[in-house]
Design a protein around this motif. Structure first.
Motif, PDB file in Angstrom:
ATOM      1  N   ASP A   1      39.508  -0.526  51.859  1.00  0.00           N
ATOM      2  CA  ASP A   1      38.804  -1.728  52.297  1.00  0.00           C
ATOM      3  C   ASP A   1      37.338  -1.639  51.897  1.00  0.00           C
ATOM      4  N   VAL A   2      36.611  -2.730  52.100  1.00  0.00           N
ATOM      5  CA  VAL A   2      35.164  -2.762  51.914  1.00  0.00           C
ATOM      6  C   VAL A   2      34.507  -2.968  53.274  1.00  0.00           C
ATOM      7  N   ASP A   3      33.248  -2.566  53.388  1.00  0.00           N
ATOM      8  CA  ASP A   3      32.523  -2.771  54.634  1.00  0.00           C
ATOM      9  C   ASP A   3      31.299  -3.667  54.457  1.00  0.00           C
ATOM     10  N   THR A   4      31.030  -4.069  53.221  1.00  0.00           N
ATOM     11  CA  THR A   4      29.901  -4.933  52.907  1.00  0.00           C
ATOM     12  C   THR A   4      30.367  -5.935  51.858  1.00  0.00           C
ATOM     13  N   ALA A   5      30.181  -7.219  52.117  1.00  0.00           N
ATOM     14  CA  ALA A   5      30.708  -8.206  51.174  1.00  0.00           C
ATOM     15  C   ALA A   5      29.909  -9.494  51.223  1.00  0.00           C
ATOM     16  N   VAL A   6      29.879 -10.166  50.069  1.00  0.00           N
ATOM     17  CA  VAL A   6      29.305 -11.509  49.949  1.00  0.00           C
ATOM     18  C   VAL A   6      30.335 -12.381  49.248  1.00  0.00           C
ATOM     19  N   VAL A   7      30.582 -13.543  49.814  1.00  0.00           N
ATOM     20  CA  VAL A   7      31.558 -14.469  49.242  1.00  0.00           C
ATOM     21  C   VAL A   7      30.883 -15.818  49.019  1.00  0.00           C
ATOM     22  N   THR A   8      31.102 -16.372  47.835  1.00  0.00           N
ATOM     23  CA  THR A   8      30.575 -17.693  47.504  1.00  0.00           C
ATOM     24  C   THR A   8      31.720 -18.690  47.406  1.00  0.00           C
ATOM     25  N   LEU A   9      31.595 -19.778  48.144  1.00  0.00           N
ATOM     26  CA  LEU A   9      32.579 -20.860  48.115  1.00  0.00           C
ATOM     27  C   LEU A   9      31.971 -22.029  47.361  1.00  0.00           C
ATOM     28  N   THR A  10      32.696 -22.557  46.411  1.00  0.00           N
ATOM     29  CA  THR A  10      32.224 -23.731  45.678  1.00  0.00           C
ATOM     30  C   THR A  10      33.183 -24.891  45.915  1.00  0.00           C
ATOM     31  N   TYR A  11      32.604 -26.075  46.112  1.00  0.00           N
ATOM     32  CA  TYR A  11      33.384 -27.256  46.462  1.00  0.00           C
ATOM     33  C   TYR A  11      33.457 -28.213  45.284  1.00  0.00           C
ATOM     34  N   ALA A  12      34.435 -29.074  45.315  1.00  0.00           N
ATOM     35  CA  ALA A  12      34.675 -29.976  44.192  1.00  0.00           C
ATOM     36  C   ALA A  12      33.488 -30.896  43.925  1.00  0.00           C
ATOM     37  N   ASP A  13      32.707 -31.209  44.966  1.00  0.00           N
ATOM     38  CA  ASP A  13      31.570 -32.118  44.806  1.00  0.00           C
ATOM     39  C   ASP A  13      30.256 -31.384  44.544  1.00  0.00           C
ATOM     40  N   GLY A  14      30.322 -30.066  44.321  1.00  0.00           N
ATOM     41  CA  GLY A  14      29.121 -29.306  43.993  1.00  0.00           C
ATOM     42  C   GLY A  14      28.489 -28.556  45.145  1.00  0.00           C
ATOM     43  N   ARG A  15      28.926 -28.799  46.371  1.00  0.00           N
ATOM     44  CA  ARG A  15      28.377 -28.060  47.500  1.00  0.00           C
ATOM     45  C   ARG A  15      28.708 -26.569  47.374  1.00  0.00           C
ATOM     46  N   ILE A  16      27.885 -25.735  48.014  1.00  0.00           N
ATOM     47  CA  ILE A  16      28.062 -24.287  47.959  1.00  0.00           C
ATOM     48  C   ILE A  16      27.929 -23.717  49.366  1.00  0.00           C
ATOM     49  N   ALA A  17      28.748 -22.721  49.665  1.00  0.00           N
ATOM     50  CA  ALA A  17      28.613 -21.954  50.902  1.00  0.00           C
ATOM     51  C   ALA A  17      28.594 -20.470  50.549  1.00  0.00           C
ATOM     52  N   VAL A  18      27.725 -19.732  51.209  1.00  0.00           N
ATOM     53  CA  VAL A  18      27.617 -18.294  50.990  1.00  0.00           C
ATOM     54  C   VAL A  18      27.828 -17.588  52.330  1.00  0.00           C
TER      55      VAL A  18
ATOM     56  N   GLU B   1      21.841 -36.295  60.606  1.00  0.00           N
ATOM     57  CA  GLU B   1      20.461 -35.895  60.847  1.00  0.00           C
ATOM     58  C   GLU B   1      19.819 -35.159  59.675  1.00  0.00           C
ATOM     59  N   ILE B   2      20.629 -34.537  58.796  1.00  0.00           N
ATOM     60  CA  ILE B   2      20.039 -33.873  57.623  1.00  0.00           C
ATOM     61  C   ILE B   2      20.630 -34.416  56.325  1.00  0.00           C
ATOM     62  N   GLY B   3      21.213 -35.575  56.381  1.00  0.00           N
ATOM     63  CA  GLY B   3      21.779 -36.176  55.173  1.00  0.00           C
ATOM     64  C   GLY B   3      23.058 -35.488  54.738  1.00  0.00           C
ATOM     65  N   LYS B   4      23.248 -35.395  53.440  1.00  0.00           N
ATOM     66  CA  LYS B   4      24.461 -34.796  52.883  1.00  0.00           C
ATOM     67  C   LYS B   4      24.314 -33.275  52.834  1.00  0.00           C
ATOM     68  N   PRO B   5      25.293 -32.532  53.345  1.00  0.00           N
ATOM     69  CA  PRO B   5      25.206 -31.078  53.279  1.00  0.00           C
ATOM     70  C   PRO B   5      25.288 -30.591  51.834  1.00  0.00           C
ATOM     71  N   GLU B   6      24.481 -29.592  51.519  1.00  0.00           N
ATOM     72  CA  GLU B   6      24.437 -29.097  50.142  1.00  0.00           C
ATOM     73  C   GLU B   6      24.650 -27.586  50.050  1.00  0.00           C
ATOM     74  N   LEU B   7      24.022 -26.823  50.952  1.00  0.00           N
ATOM     75  CA  LEU B   7      24.108 -25.360  50.873  1.00  0.00           C
ATOM     76  C   LEU B   7      24.244 -24.776  52.279  1.00  0.00           C
ATOM     77  N   LEU B   8      25.365 -24.097  52.525  1.00  0.00           N
ATOM     78  CA  LEU B   8      25.640 -23.460  53.805  1.00  0.00           C
ATOM     79  C   LEU B   8      25.524 -21.950  53.657  1.00  0.00           C
ATOM     80  N   SER B   9      24.837 -21.315  54.600  1.00  0.00           N
ATOM     81  CA  SER B   9      24.713 -19.858  54.610  1.00  0.00           C
ATOM     82  C   SER B   9      25.169 -19.330  55.967  1.00  0.00           C
TER      83      SER B   9
END
Length: 330
Positions: A206-223, A138-146
């Motif tokens: 430990d930390v209580d606030t964090a941001v993690v970026t995932l990068t995929y082999a085909d260029g997709r990104i998840a934050v 329904e939205i084509g190829k996934p590109e950016l996940l948040s």
């Protein structure tokens, strides 16, 4: 009718007990907890037997075991139950050590019992709806996940010290959600984090606030964004941008009433915490487990999925220390 042995009579154990008893194809047969009084109270509420772990695992009349004990016991109990021929649903994570989780996977694979890991958010109708819509194209190829996951308030520092840290304890749900939606493991994980909510959490390592970026082999990104404090409630959102559109799932609100006046528009806050937000997901998770065991169909969230999420958590922890992206090893 599956006869279930419940290991753990704490907060999440009580949630599971309710779902076990409410399901038409399962019944709660036995409850065990290191707090004997808690086990007796929960067992009596459902006409079950309060007993010990050995009796549950070795019982010839118990078909499946639900593990809702402390994290440091999960891998051992999975192995023991699998060797005893029981089907298993275990709360996340498999362990705090990736190597121990991998060893558990190897042992359980030999035993051959059905094993499911409790990443209940996969069964939330909103998040699973995003996965379904994506699979339909329904939205084509996934590109950016948040993915946004903010708790309303931090847990006690005493809990932080034994939890395994934010990545293994809290964000691990979001790592699994990223794996679920993207259908693949990322190539690298880059984490930044700090302790700005509670300095005692930082003092505990430990930390209580964090941001993690995932990068995929085909260029997709998840934050993924996590915080231990959102004063307005339990903030749980997913947004997926694709080549042909956008899918998003917002918060579940306390109610659907909104007020519009000359002063502005107001509506309810998000539901307060996970028990309110994900109650439907826990029930759907249990139904999926029962159907898989009864019908002999594929387990929807496997022990391998649990190892994969833990691998991302470990990579994030390594990245936080090094300041550089970490590769993923499963």
């Amino acid at each position: 009718m599956l006869r279930i042995g419940l290991l753990g009579a704490g907060r999440i154990g009580r949630v599971h007990a309710t779902n076990i008893a409410a399901h038409p194809k399962s019944c709660l047969a036995a409850v065990s907890d290191i707090n004997v009084g808690a086990a007796k109270d929960l067992a009596s509420a459902y006409n079950a037997e309060a007993t010990d772990v050995d009796a549950v695992i070795n019982s010839p009349v118990i078909d499946a075991v639900l593990i809702a004990t402390s994290t440091d016991t999960h891998a051992d109990l999975i192995e023991r139950a699998a060797k005893a021929g029981k089907a298993v649903l275990c709360e996340k994570p498999v362990d705090l050590s990736l190597e121990r989780a991998k060893a558990c996977l190897a042992t359980a694979s030999v035993a051959g019992s059905p094993i499911m890991i409790g990443f209940n958010r996969r069964f939330d109708p909103n998040f699973s709806g995003i996965k379904t819509a994506l699979a339909k194209g329904e939205i084509g190829k996934p590109e950016l996940l948040s993915i946004t996951s903010f708790d309303p308030a931090p847990p006690p520092v005493s809990y932080i010290k034994v939890s395994g840290g934010l990545f293994r304890d809290m964000m691990i749900h979001d790592f699994d959600m990223a794996n679920f939606i993207m259908g693949d493991l990322p190539k690298t994980v880059h984490a930044v984090g700090s302790s700005i909510v509670d300095p005692d959490i930082g003092a505990a390592g430990d930390v209580d606030t964090a941001v993690v970026t995932l990068t995929y082999a085909d260029g997709r990104i998840a934050v993924i964004k996590n915080s231990r404090r959102a004063v307005y409630g339990y903030d749980q959102r997913v947004e997926l941008l694709g080549s042909a559109g956008l899918l998003s799932a917002g918060n579940m609100l306390e109610h659907t009433i909104s007020k519009s006046t000359v002063s502005g528009v107001t509506s309810a806050k998000p539901e307060f915490f996970f028990l309110e937000r994900y109650m439907r997901a826990y029930a759907a998770e249990w139904d999926a487990f029962v159907r898989s065991v009864v019908e002999g169909s594929a387990i929807p969230v496997t022990l391998q999925d649990g190892v994969a999420a833990l691998a991302l958590a470990e990579a994030a922890a390594d990245s936080l220390v090094s300041g550089r992206p970490s590769s993923v090893s499963v």
